[in-house]
Design a protein around this motif. Structure first.
Motif, PDB file in Angstrom:
ATOM      1  N   ARG A 376       0.851  -1.177   0.000  1.00 10.43           N
ATOM      2  CA  ARG A 376       0.000   0.000   0.000  1.00 10.43           C
ATOM      3  C   ARG A 376       0.893   1.236   0.000  1.00 10.43           C
ATOM      4  O   ARG A 376       1.835   1.317   0.794  1.00 10.43           O
ATOM      5  CB  ARG A 376      -0.912   0.059   1.240  1.00 10.43           C
ATOM      6  N   VAL A 377       0.601   2.195  -0.867  1.00 12.09           N
ATOM      7  CA  VAL A 377       1.328   3.469  -0.888  1.00 12.09           C
ATOM      8  C   VAL A 377       0.623   4.423   0.060  1.00 12.09           C
ATOM      9  O   VAL A 377      -0.586   4.648  -0.062  1.00 12.09           O
ATOM     10  CB  VAL A 377       1.390   4.056  -2.301  1.00 12.09           C
ATOM     11  N   LEU A 378       1.357   4.991   1.019  1.00 13.10           N
ATOM     12  CA  LEU A 378       0.757   5.902   1.978  1.00 13.10           C
ATOM     13  C   LEU A 378       0.442   7.246   1.319  1.00 13.10           C
ATOM     14  O   LEU A 378       0.998   7.590   0.274  1.00 13.10           O
ATOM     15  CB  LEU A 378       1.676   6.103   3.189  1.00 13.10           C
ATOM     16  N   ASN A 379      -0.426   8.004   1.995  1.00 15.28           N
ATOM     17  CA  ASN A 379      -0.878   9.278   1.426  1.00 15.28           C
ATOM     18  C   ASN A 379       0.259  10.268   1.200  1.00 15.28           C
ATOM     19  O   ASN A 379       0.182  11.110   0.299  1.00 15.28           O
ATOM     20  CB  ASN A 379      -1.921   9.926   2.342  1.00 15.28           C
ATOM     21  N   ASN A 380       1.322  10.184   2.013  1.00 17.01           N
ATOM     22  CA  ASN A 380       2.407  11.149   1.850  1.00 17.01           C
ATOM     23  C   ASN A 380       3.280  10.869   0.631  1.00 17.01           C
ATOM     24  O   ASN A 380       4.181  11.648   0.309  1.00 17.01           O
ATOM     25  CB  ASN A 380       3.262  11.213   3.114  1.00 17.01           C
ATOM     26  N   ARG A 381       3.043   9.746  -0.032  1.00 18.50           N
ATOM     27  CA  ARG A 381       3.772   9.357  -1.238  1.00 18.50           C
ATOM     28  C   ARG A 381       5.282   9.286  -1.014  1.00 18.50           C
ATOM     29  O   ARG A 381       6.063   9.405  -1.952  1.00 18.50           O
ATOM     30  CB  ARG A 381       3.472  10.323  -2.399  1.00 18.50           C
ATOM     31  N   ARG A 382       5.668   9.072   0.225  1.00 14.90           N
ATOM     32  CA  ARG A 382       7.074   8.818   0.529  1.00 14.90           C
ATOM     33  C   ARG A 382       7.266   7.449   1.152  1.00 14.90           C
ATOM     34  O   ARG A 382       8.360   6.895   1.101  1.00 14.90           O
ATOM     35  CB  ARG A 382       7.627   9.885   1.495  1.00 14.90           C
ATOM     36  N   HIS A 383       6.218   6.917   1.732  1.00 18.65           N
ATOM     37  CA  HIS A 383       6.303   5.636   2.417  1.00 18.65           C
ATOM     38  C   HIS A 383       5.407   4.602   1.743  1.00 18.65           C
ATOM     39  O   HIS A 383       4.301   4.932   1.295  1.00 18.65           O
ATOM     40  CB  HIS A 383       5.901   5.788   3.889  1.00 18.65           C
ATOM     41  N   VAL A 384       5.907   3.362   1.682  1.00 16.90           N
ATOM     42  CA  VAL A 384       5.141   2.241   1.133  1.00 16.90           C
ATOM     43  C   VAL A 384       5.137   1.122   2.157  1.00 16.90           C
ATOM     44  O   VAL A 384       6.199   0.732   2.673  1.00 16.90           O
ATOM     45  CB  VAL A 384       5.746   1.743  -0.197  1.00 16.90           C
ATOM     46  N   LEU A 385       3.957   0.631   2.465  1.00 13.16           N
ATOM     47  CA  LEU A 385       3.805  -0.469   3.415  1.00 13.16           C
ATOM     48  C   LEU A 385       3.696  -1.764   2.616  1.00 13.16           C
ATOM     49  O   LEU A 385       2.880  -1.869   1.700  1.00 13.16           O
ATOM     50  CB  LEU A 385       2.547  -0.258   4.262  1.00 13.16           C
ATOM     51  N   VAL A 386       4.529  -2.757   2.948  1.00 14.03           N
ATOM     52  CA  VAL A 386       4.534  -4.018   2.200  1.00 14.03           C
ATOM     53  C   VAL A 386       4.278  -5.186   3.138  1.00 14.03           C
ATOM     54  O   VAL A 386       4.604  -5.141   4.328  1.00 14.03           O
ATOM     55  CB  VAL A 386       5.879  -4.236   1.461  1.00 14.03           C
ATOM     56  N   ARG A 387       3.680  -6.231   2.578  1.00  9.29           N
ATOM     57  CA  ARG A 387       3.510  -7.503   3.291  1.00  9.29           C
ATOM     58  C   ARG A 387       4.297  -8.556   2.538  1.00  9.29           C
ATOM     59  O   ARG A 387       4.215  -8.647   1.307  1.00  9.29           O
ATOM     60  CB  ARG A 387       2.032  -7.886   3.362  1.00  9.29           C
ATOM     61  N   ASP A 388       5.091  -9.356   3.271  1.00  7.66           N
ATOM     62  CA  ASP A 388       5.912 -10.359   2.603  1.00  7.66           C
ATOM     63  C   ASP A 388       5.283 -11.746   2.716  1.00  7.66           C
ATOM     64  O   ASP A 388       4.243 -11.937   3.340  1.00  7.66           O
ATOM     65  CB  ASP A 388       7.350 -10.339   3.131  1.00  7.66           C
ATOM     66  N   SER A 389       5.941 -12.720   2.105  1.00  8.01           N
ATOM     67  CA  SER A 389       5.404 -14.070   2.026  1.00  8.01           C
ATOM     68  C   SER A 389       5.395 -14.786   3.372  1.00  8.01           C
ATOM     69  O   SER A 389       4.788 -15.852   3.500  1.00  8.01           O
ATOM     70  CB  SER A 389       6.222 -14.889   1.016  1.00  8.01           C
ATOM     71  N   ASP A 410       0.640 -10.722  12.734  1.00  3.75           N
ATOM     72  CA  ASP A 410      -0.767 -11.075  12.903  1.00  3.75           C
ATOM     73  C   ASP A 410      -1.705  -9.930  12.547  1.00  3.75           C
ATOM     74  O   ASP A 410      -2.842  -9.871  13.015  1.00  3.75           O
ATOM     75  CB  ASP A 410      -1.029 -11.501  14.370  1.00  3.75           C
ATOM     76  N   ARG A 411      -1.248  -9.015  11.707  1.00  6.51           N
ATOM     77  CA  ARG A 411      -2.066  -7.861  11.349  1.00  6.51           C
ATOM     78  C   ARG A 411      -2.216  -7.795   9.841  1.00  6.51           C
ATOM     79  O   ARG A 411      -1.417  -8.344   9.080  1.00  6.51           O
ATOM     80  CB  ARG A 411      -1.435  -6.581  11.882  1.00  6.51           C
ATOM     81  N   SER A 412      -3.246  -7.090   9.410  1.00 10.40           N
ATOM     82  CA  SER A 412      -3.454  -6.893   7.978  1.00 10.40           C
ATOM     83  C   SER A 412      -2.893  -5.535   7.562  1.00 10.40           C
ATOM     84  O   SER A 412      -2.698  -4.643   8.389  1.00 10.40           O
ATOM     85  CB  SER A 412      -4.940  -6.958   7.641  1.00 10.40           C
ATOM     86  N   LEU A 413      -2.638  -5.397   6.254  1.00 12.39           N
ATOM     87  CA  LEU A 413      -2.151  -4.119   5.747  1.00 12.39           C
ATOM     88  C   LEU A 413      -3.142  -3.000   6.031  1.00 12.39           C
ATOM     89  O   LEU A 413      -2.751  -1.892   6.400  1.00 12.39           O
ATOM     90  CB  LEU A 413      -1.900  -4.212   4.241  1.00 12.39           C
ATOM     91  N   ASP A 414      -4.416  -3.297   5.862  1.00 10.86           N
ATOM     92  CA  ASP A 414      -5.431  -2.254   6.066  1.00 10.86           C
ATOM     93  C   ASP A 414      -5.472  -1.777   7.519  1.00 10.86           C
ATOM     94  O   ASP A 414      -5.659  -0.588   7.784  1.00 10.86           O
ATOM     95  CB  ASP A 414      -6.799  -2.776   5.646  1.00 10.86           C
ATOM     96  N   ASP A 415      -5.268  -2.694   8.464  1.00  7.37           N
ATOM     97  CA  ASP A 415      -5.249  -2.301   9.877  1.00  7.37           C
ATOM     98  C   ASP A 415      -4.076  -1.370  10.171  1.00  7.37           C
ATOM     99  O   ASP A 415      -4.207  -0.367  10.881  1.00  7.37           O
ATOM    100  CB  ASP A 415      -5.179  -3.533  10.775  1.00  7.37           C
ATOM    101  N   VAL A 416      -2.918  -1.716   9.637  1.00  9.98           N
ATOM    102  CA  VAL A 416      -1.729  -0.897   9.878  1.00  9.98           C
ATOM    103  C   VAL A 416      -1.870   0.453   9.181  1.00  9.98           C
ATOM    104  O   VAL A 416      -1.497   1.490   9.729  1.00  9.98           O
ATOM    105  CB  VAL A 416      -0.458  -1.632   9.414  1.00  9.98           C
TER     106      VAL A 416
END
Length: 713
Positions: A376-389, A410-416
């Motif tokens: 997920r690309v954050l709103n500030n367009r400087r940070h990207v949140l990734v989930r790995d395998s 144990d968390r989802s990308l949307d929660d973070v």
């Protein structure tokens, strides 16, 4: 690395259309994505139970492992790693060794074929003739090999001259998925023999045999109900073994042009990998469902399952776990090819199983690293949140190519995202690429200059809070600052012009603001991240180097996008018209503040709300002063009584509050003074109509207050 000397056809596309991609990945000794091909090579001087294992990964790397069976058990990644060859820029799909060690040939989805000297760990040549993903390779002599690609061509290469000297084509609108010859992939069985026939699996479900001497297909075998994925030929060229997406393995008699046996029972899903010993008396096959089996060719009922994933289900209709799919199998060249088997999976793991004792206690594992599977690309367009395998969640700063924070599993990308994302709007200036298991950031001229922000908002030391900077251009300057140092040495006239301050922007004279933005301290990048320059319409890269390896040479200058040279080398900025937002500014219902004479306004997207607060205060003050002047003895007498009454009524307190005492609202939300118009327009207003803002005195009760009477965070 790839440069102009490697390319065998002219470049005509404009430099402005070239793109830059950098990968947030550092030098590693393990694969980070699936293993497409595995090959075992014996060194001439090595002991009988030791050999070199070559793995071709979807992370774009070819990795070499030293395998000694006397100590082979458990997890051996670190002690087994010998060398990594990381010059491909896309999936590496196959590897062969035409003459045995130390020569290796690899092919990739970057449309290139590379020839390596394994003893030196050097790339001898990059061969570019295919126009699509290069899918498979096969040896035809100790100094010749063939490659095939999705462009429906089979090309014959000469290693002595490093050129292509023959070509065969299939039917139009078809692709070739696999190819094989009577010679072994590891070169050990070549001897002095040459091969004149190769077999290829086509997307029309046929197997075609091509005569290399006439460059024609001389035979077609039909029987598979789906794409043919793997082919192996016997050493005498009389038998052919094929595996397909229909889940069947077929044995063919080449002379009679007929199918001798069909092994339907071996797998319940697509057969993606095959290997056979020199005797061609049995075969090992791997399936998309993660199972690996050993089957006797003379007795089809003699099939043993060598490996299956945990929790394996026999129900073929269930959704496939692609990470567990078997992409390749390779019989280890020890104990007469009957002892061990290497398996490459869709995940970044290599596993060796015993064919004599197929149980976990006899297994050996070369572990890999987790790959990026979602982002997920954050709103500030400087940070990207990734989930790995492995379900890990990590936050990357793409302006510095650094992993700055990790979260639990144990968390989802949307929660973070809901927890850490800011209410801020910044235009998108990059594209994300995760096809190689890592986070890739792609920049192009059309969007790289779209994101203007205030320098203090991205942590830069600026002369004032109102100093602006373009994130994309500033990131480019940090990424290519090694190149710039060397390029300016080769172009002293440019350096002199920049030092005298007489440089100009791309299209107009350089402004003071642009000069200030250019001299801000660049973002600091690690020097060992891969940087790739591509040209629109071509798969193969123009440049592929680590960031600190750029030397500013003439070849680099010729291949570098011209817009990068302008932004980084000449400190120019791409002239773009600022995005402006139209909005109305009215007093909130019930507010004691009066209306503005000019309530319909237009301002740049980046304008802070505090500027609107100051504007309201200033305009109200002007209007009040003007009204007082008209109400004075020297003013207009027609409205004297009413104006004087209004002035007397408010004479006990200031009529106009200072800017900090004014609140700006949108849809009932009190806006943070540091918020910009773009954020309000796209994240709060969310309507195609012109933005509507209201204002009031701080703490004043109106009919449409903010829900909590606090600024939106």
């Amino acid at each position: 690395m790839t440069d102009a000397q490697s390319l065998s056809f002219p470049r005509n596309a404009r430099s402005e259309q070239r793109t830059v991609t950098y990968w947030c990945r550092f030098p590693e000794q393990q694969h980070r994505y699936g293993i497409n091909a595995v090959l075992a090579l014996q060194k001439p001087e090595s002991q009988s139970d030791a050999y070199l294992l070559v793995s071709a990964g979807r992370d774009g790397s070819v990795r070499l492992w030293s395998i000694d069976h006397r100590a082979q058990q458990g997890r051996i990644a670190k002690q087994a790693h010998l060398r990594s060859l990381e010059e491909h820029t896309d999936w590496v799909n196959d590897v062969v060794s035409p003459g045995g060690y130390p020569t290796l040939v690899s092919c990739s989805s970057d449309a290139t074929v590379k020839v390596w000297d394994l003893s030196a760990g050097a790339c001898l040549a990059t061969l570019v003739e295919h126009q699509d993903y290069v899918r498979a390779l096969a040896n035809v002599s100790s100094r010749q090999f063939v490659s095939t690609a999705y462009d429906n061509r089979i090309i014959l290469w000469d290693l002595d001259r490093m050129v292509a000297f023959s070509e065969m084509r299939g039917d139009e609108n078809e692709s070739i998925y696999c190819i094989a010859s009577a010679l072994h992939r590891d070169g050990a069985l070549n001897g002095s023999a040459d091969c004149f026939v190769v077999a290829a699996g086509h997307s029309d479900r046929s197997i075609r045999l091509y005569d290399l001497r006439t460059s024609r297909d001389v035979m077609r075998l039909h029987g598979h109900a789906d794409i043919v994925r793997r082919i192996r030929l016997s050493s005498n060229g009389l038998l052919c073994l094929s595996g397909g997406s229909d889940g069947a393995v077929r044995l063919w008699d080449i002379r009679q042009q007929r199918c001798l046996s069909v092994f339907h029972h071996v797998h319940e899903d697509s057969v993606w990998s095959l290997d056979v010993p020199p005797s061609f008396s049995w075969f090992v096959s791997g399936s998309r469902d993660g199972t690996v089996c050993r089957t006797d060719l003379r007795n089809s009922k003699e099939t043993r399952r060598l490996f299956e994933p945990d929790g394996h289900s026999a129900r073929r209709e269930q959704v496939c776990d692609w990470s567990k799919a078997v992409l390749d199998v390779c019989i280890a060249p020890t104990a007469n090819y009957s002892s061990n088997l290497w398996i490459g999976f869709g995940e970044s793991q290599l596993r060796c199983v015993s064919m004599k004792h197929p149980d976990p206690t006899h297994e050996c594992v070369i572990e890999g690293l987790p790959s990026v599977v979602d982002y997920r690309v954050l709103n500030n367009r400087r940070h990207v949140l990734v989930r790995d395998s492995e379900h890990g969640i990590h936050l990357w700063d793409v302006c510095r190519a650094l992993n700055i924070r990790s979260f639990g599993r144990d968390r989802s990308l949307d929660d973070v995202i809901a927890e850490i994302d800011e209410l801020v709007y910044v235009p998108s200036w990059f594209n994300v690429d995760t096809r190689m298991g890592s986070l890739g950031i792609r920049l192009r001229k059309s969007t790289v200059s779209d994101a203007d922000v205030y320098a203090v908002d991205i942590g830069l030391e600026a002369e004032s809070e109102d100093q602006k900077v373009n994130i994309g251009e500033h990131t480019l300057r940090g990424l290519f600052h090694w190149w710039r140092k060397q390029w300016l040495k080769r172009n002293p006239h440019v350096a002199e012009t920049l030092n005298t301050g007489s440089g100009q922007s791309s299209d107009t004279g350089s402004t003071t603001a642009e000069k200030k933005a250019a001299v801000l301290t660049p973002f600091v990048f690690p020097g060992d991240i891969p940087v790739v320059v591509n040209e629109q319409g071509h798969i193969e890269p123009l440049i592929h180097k680590l960031a600190h390896r750029f030397d500013g040479s003439e070849i680099e200058e010729r291949l570098m996008p011209s817009w990068v040279i302008d932004i980084v080398g000449r400190n120019r900025t791409l002239a773009k018209e600022q995005v402006k937002i139209s909005f109305g500014l009215e007093p909130a219902i019930g507010s004691t503040l009066q209306s503005l004479r000019q309530s319909k306004l237009t301002a740049p997207r980046i304008l802070r709300i505090r500027k609107a607060m100051a504007y309201v205060s200033a305009k109200l003050s002007e209007q009040t002063t003007s009204a007082n002047q008209r109400a004075s003895p020297g003013g207009h007498r027609g409205a004297l009584g009413a104006s004087r009454a209004a002035t007397d009524a408010l004479s006990s307190e200031p009529i106009v509050p200072p800017p900090q005492e004014i609140e700006i609202l949108c849809r009932g939300h009190v806006l943070d003074p540091n918020m910009n118009l773009g954020t309000v327009r796209w994240l709060i207003w969310k309507s195609p109509k012109d933005l509507e803002l209201t204002y009031r005195r701080r703490g004043e009760q109106t009919s449409n207050p903010a829900p909590e009477s606090h600024p939106v965070p």
